[in-house]
Scaffold this motif. Structure first.
Motif, PDB file in Angstrom:
ATOM      1  N   GLN A  48       0.829  -1.213   0.000  1.00 36.29           N
ATOM      2  CA  GLN A  48       0.000   0.000   0.000  1.00 36.29           C
ATOM      3  C   GLN A  48       0.861   1.261   0.000  1.00 36.29           C
ATOM      4  O   GLN A  48       0.611   2.195  -0.752  1.00 36.29           O
ATOM      5  CB  GLN A  48      -0.922   0.015   1.227  1.00 36.29           C
ATOM      6  CG  GLN A  48      -2.005  -1.012   1.211  1.00 36.29           C
ATOM      7  CD  GLN A  48      -3.146  -0.633   0.287  1.00 36.29           C
ATOM      8  OE1 GLN A  48      -3.323   0.510  -0.076  1.00 36.29           O
ATOM      9  NE2 GLN A  48      -3.923  -1.625  -0.097  1.00 36.29           N
ATOM     10  N   LYS A  49       1.857   1.287   0.863  1.00 31.23           N
ATOM     11  CA  LYS A  49       2.727   2.470   0.953  1.00 31.23           C
ATOM     12  C   LYS A  49       3.508   2.673  -0.337  1.00 31.23           C
ATOM     13  O   LYS A  49       3.712   3.803  -0.778  1.00 31.23           O
ATOM     14  CB  LYS A  49       3.692   2.352   2.136  1.00 31.23           C
ATOM     15  CG  LYS A  49       3.018   2.451   3.476  1.00 31.23           C
ATOM     16  CD  LYS A  49       2.423   3.818   3.660  1.00 31.23           C
ATOM     17  CE  LYS A  49       1.866   3.979   5.053  1.00 31.23           C
ATOM     18  NZ  LYS A  49       1.317   5.292   5.286  1.00 31.23           N
ATOM     19  N   LEU A  50       3.952   1.585  -0.936  1.00 31.53           N
ATOM     20  CA  LEU A  50       4.692   1.676  -2.184  1.00 31.53           C
ATOM     21  C   LEU A  50       3.812   2.242  -3.298  1.00 31.53           C
ATOM     22  O   LEU A  50       4.253   3.088  -4.076  1.00 31.53           O
ATOM     23  CB  LEU A  50       5.232   0.299  -2.567  1.00 31.53           C
ATOM     24  CG  LEU A  50       6.264   0.244  -3.656  1.00 31.53           C
ATOM     25  CD1 LEU A  50       7.498   1.045  -3.274  1.00 31.53           C
ATOM     26  CD2 LEU A  50       6.648  -1.187  -3.928  1.00 31.53           C
ATOM     27  N   VAL A  51       2.575   1.807  -3.349  1.00 28.82           N
ATOM     28  CA  VAL A  51       1.646   2.319  -4.349  1.00 28.82           C
ATOM     29  C   VAL A  51       1.360   3.801  -4.115  1.00 28.82           C
ATOM     30  O   VAL A  51       1.304   4.592  -5.070  1.00 28.82           O
ATOM     31  CB  VAL A  51       0.350   1.483  -4.356  1.00 28.82           C
ATOM     32  CG1 VAL A  51      -0.748   2.159  -5.133  1.00 28.82           C
ATOM     33  CG2 VAL A  51       0.637   0.108  -4.941  1.00 28.82           C
ATOM     34  N   VAL A  52       1.207   4.203  -2.862  1.00 30.46           N
ATOM     35  CA  VAL A  52       0.994   5.625  -2.570  1.00 30.46           C
ATOM     36  C   VAL A  52       2.197   6.439  -3.036  1.00 30.46           C
ATOM     37  O   VAL A  52       2.039   7.486  -3.674  1.00 30.46           O
ATOM     38  CB  VAL A  52       0.725   5.838  -1.054  1.00 30.46           C
ATOM     39  CG1 VAL A  52       0.816   7.309  -0.678  1.00 30.46           C
ATOM     40  CG2 VAL A  52      -0.629   5.275  -0.672  1.00 30.46           C
ATOM     41  N   ASP A  53       3.395   5.951  -2.734  1.00 30.18           N
ATOM     42  CA  ASP A  53       4.602   6.661  -3.165  1.00 30.18           C
ATOM     43  C   ASP A  53       4.680   6.761  -4.680  1.00 30.18           C
ATOM     44  O   ASP A  53       5.020   7.813  -5.228  1.00 30.18           O
ATOM     45  CB  ASP A  53       5.857   5.956  -2.637  1.00 30.18           C
ATOM     46  CG  ASP A  53       6.008   6.064  -1.133  1.00 30.18           C
ATOM     47  OD1 ASP A  53       5.290   6.873  -0.509  1.00 30.18           O
ATOM     48  OD2 ASP A  53       6.849   5.327  -0.584  1.00 30.18           O
ATOM     49  N   LEU A  54       4.368   5.670  -5.368  1.00 27.66           N
ATOM     50  CA  LEU A  54       4.409   5.679  -6.827  1.00 27.66           C
ATOM     51  C   LEU A  54       3.367   6.629  -7.415  1.00 27.66           C
ATOM     52  O   LEU A  54       3.652   7.367  -8.360  1.00 27.66           O
ATOM     53  CB  LEU A  54       4.204   4.273  -7.372  1.00 27.66           C
ATOM     54  CG  LEU A  54       5.366   3.311  -7.200  1.00 27.66           C
ATOM     55  CD1 LEU A  54       4.948   1.896  -7.571  1.00 27.66           C
ATOM     56  CD2 LEU A  54       6.543   3.747  -8.045  1.00 27.66           C
ATOM     57  N   ARG A  55       2.178   6.609  -6.859  1.00 24.35           N
ATOM     58  CA  ARG A  55       1.123   7.506  -7.366  1.00 24.35           C
ATOM     59  C   ARG A  55       1.474   8.969  -7.110  1.00 24.35           C
ATOM     60  O   ARG A  55       1.227   9.832  -7.957  1.00 24.35           O
ATOM     61  CB  ARG A  55      -0.225   7.140  -6.759  1.00 24.35           C
ATOM     62  CG  ARG A  55      -0.791   5.890  -7.376  1.00 24.35           C
ATOM     63  CD  ARG A  55      -2.206   5.623  -6.949  1.00 24.35           C
ATOM     64  NE  ARG A  55      -2.730   4.492  -7.701  1.00 24.35           N
ATOM     65  CZ  ARG A  55      -3.582   3.613  -7.236  1.00 24.35           C
ATOM     66  NH1 ARG A  55      -4.035   3.736  -6.011  1.00 24.35           N
ATOM     67  NH2 ARG A  55      -3.999   2.621  -7.971  1.00 24.35           N
ATOM     68  N   LEU A  56       2.033   9.265  -5.945  1.00 30.52           N
ATOM     69  CA  LEU A  56       2.445  10.644  -5.670  1.00 30.52           C
ATOM     70  C   LEU A  56       3.556  11.088  -6.608  1.00 30.52           C
ATOM     71  O   LEU A  56       3.537  12.223  -7.124  1.00 30.52           O
ATOM     72  CB  LEU A  56       2.894  10.786  -4.213  1.00 30.52           C
ATOM     73  CG  LEU A  56       1.791  10.753  -3.162  1.00 30.52           C
ATOM     74  CD1 LEU A  56       2.393  10.735  -1.768  1.00 30.52           C
ATOM     75  CD2 LEU A  56       0.855  11.930  -3.326  1.00 30.52           C
ATOM     76  N   ALA A  57       4.521  10.220  -6.855  1.00 33.97           N
ATOM     77  CA  ALA A  57       5.602  10.562  -7.783  1.00 33.97           C
ATOM     78  C   ALA A  57       5.072  10.725  -9.199  1.00 33.97           C
ATOM     79  O   ALA A  57       5.494  11.640  -9.926  1.00 33.97           O
ATOM     80  CB  ALA A  57       6.685   9.483  -7.743  1.00 33.97           C
ATOM     81  N   LEU A  58       4.148   9.875  -9.579  1.00 35.80           N
ATOM     82  CA  LEU A  58       3.549   9.975 -10.910  1.00 35.80           C
ATOM     83  C   LEU A  58       2.753  11.268 -11.047  1.00 35.80           C
ATOM     84  O   LEU A  58       2.852  11.966 -12.062  1.00 35.80           O
ATOM     85  CB  LEU A  58       2.656   8.758 -11.162  1.00 35.80           C
ATOM     86  CG  LEU A  58       2.072   8.586 -12.537  1.00 35.80           C
ATOM     87  CD1 LEU A  58       3.166   8.482 -13.581  1.00 35.80           C
ATOM     88  CD2 LEU A  58       1.195   7.337 -12.578  1.00 35.80           C
TER      89      LEU A  58
END
Length: 184
Positions: free
Chosen positions: A99-109
């Motif tokens: 979940q945290k990894l996906v949040v980080d990826l979405r924020l970076a995207l």
């Protein structure tokens, strides 16, 4: 893996670095689950041989057998309960990191996309952009939580079982470990 084929994996591992403590803890939980599985298996043999199939002659021997069966069964239940706690911990930690990894990826995207020119957006179809932002990142989350976590857990389980059978009877285990993969 060669240079370009391992690049996405290296980038993913770089994104996971901030969570390496929780990843390590999830690996410890997975190893504990495997160890407790083996502990439960090791309780079955004395439970059957010296407990349920024992033929005590005197009342004292019967009492000793009953107490041993109760003790082994209690240990098995306790090990199963503790194994459930570790299994929950491993599943929770893998899910949390995913979940945290996906949040980080979405924020970076989002950060990257918000800096792009209007011309870039005009040249692309909105459905393609939405697919990348929503579906592809979600697929990555499913990959991490539903495939990678169980795959790592299975590798740990196989290694633990192989070690256990080597400990029980190394000659028979060596033959089995050499023959079974070839037969499969």
């Amino acid at each position: 893996m060669t240079g370009s084929s391992s690049a996405p994996l290296r980038r993913l591992v770089a994104w996971m670095r901030p969570y390496r403590g929780r990843i390590a803890l999830s690996l410890v939980c997975m190893a504990a689950v495997s160890g407790l599985d083996l502990a439960i298996l090791s309780l079955v043999r004395p439970l059957l041989d010296e407990g349920l199939f024992a033929r005590p002659g005197t009342p004292e021997e019967r009492r000793a057998v009953v107490l041993m069966v109760l003790e082994l069964a209690s240990l098995g239940l306790l090990a199963t309960a503790v194994k459930g706690v570790f299994r929950y911990g491993a599943d929770y930690l893998v899910g949390w990191v995913g979940q945290k990894l996906v949040v980080d990826l979405r924020l970076a995207l989002f950060s990257r996309m918000s800096g792009l020119s209007l011309r870039w957006f005009h040249d692309r179809q909105s459905g393609e952009l939405l697919s990348r932002v929503i579906a592809d990142v979600g697929a990555l989350q499913n990959l991490l939580t539903r495939l990678v976590g169980p795959a790592v857990s299975s590798v740990i389980q196989i290694a633990a079982i192989a070690g256990f059978i080597l400990w029980l009877n190394w000659k028979l285990a060596a033959v089995a470990l050499l023959v079974f993969p070839v037969a499969a």
